[in-house]
Scaffold this motif. Structure first.
Motif, short mmCIF file in Angstrom:
data_model
loop_
_atom_site.label_atom_id
_atom_site.label_comp_id
_atom_site.label_asym_id
_atom_site.label_seq_id
_atom_site.Cartn_x
_atom_site.Cartn_y
_atom_site.Cartn_z
N ALA A 46 -4.96 0.15 5.42
CA ALA A 46 -6.33 0.66 5.48
C ALA A 46 -7.20 -0.26 6.34
O ALA A 46 -7.97 0.21 7.17
CB ALA A 46 -6.92 0.81 4.09
N ASP A 47 -7.09 -1.55 6.11
CA ASP A 47 -7.87 -2.51 6.89
C ASP A 47 -7.32 -3.90 6.62
O ASP A 47 -6.35 -4.06 5.87
CB ASP A 47 -9.36 -2.43 6.54
N ALA A 48 -7.94 -4.91 7.18
CA ALA A 48 -7.46 -6.29 7.01
C ALA A 48 -7.54 -6.75 5.56
O ALA A 48 -6.81 -7.63 5.15
CB ALA A 48 -8.27 -7.24 7.90
N ARG A 53 -3.92 3.69 3.92
CA ARG A 53 -4.49 4.91 4.48
C ARG A 53 -3.31 5.84 4.71
O ARG A 53 -2.34 5.48 5.36
CB ARG A 53 -5.19 4.58 5.80
#
Length: 86
Positions: A46-48, A53
């Motif tokens: 999804a992100d760092a 996701r």
């Protein structure tokens, strides 16, 4: 690329699920598969900060009865994107 090239085919919807844990995203995808015919899911970080996701394409022309009823009764929200949507 124009917007028509990034859209799924007629009768299909591209679904993105963002969750803190991969298992949560998979459970949501499974519920969607019970209502709609769906392609293979793809998952990404999804992100760092973590999270997952998950993307999948659902075919709204191949639905179970509860999904057909909901689709028939729902209003179109075309043109009413949420502020955080791209």
């Amino acid at each position: 690329m124009d917007s028509s090239q990034s859209r799924p085919p007629a009768g299909h919807a591209e679904v993105r699920i963002v969750a803190a844990e991969p298992e949560v995203a998979r459970r949501v995808a499974e519920v969607l598969r019970r209502a709609f015919s769906a392609g293979e899911q793809r998952s990404y970080p999804a992100d760092a900060g973590g999270g997952t996701r998950l993307h999948l394409t659902v075919d709204t022309t191949q639905t179970s009865e509860p999904a057909r009823s909901w689709l028939a009764a729902s209003e179109s929200t075309e043109g009413r994107a949420q502020p955080d949507e791209v």
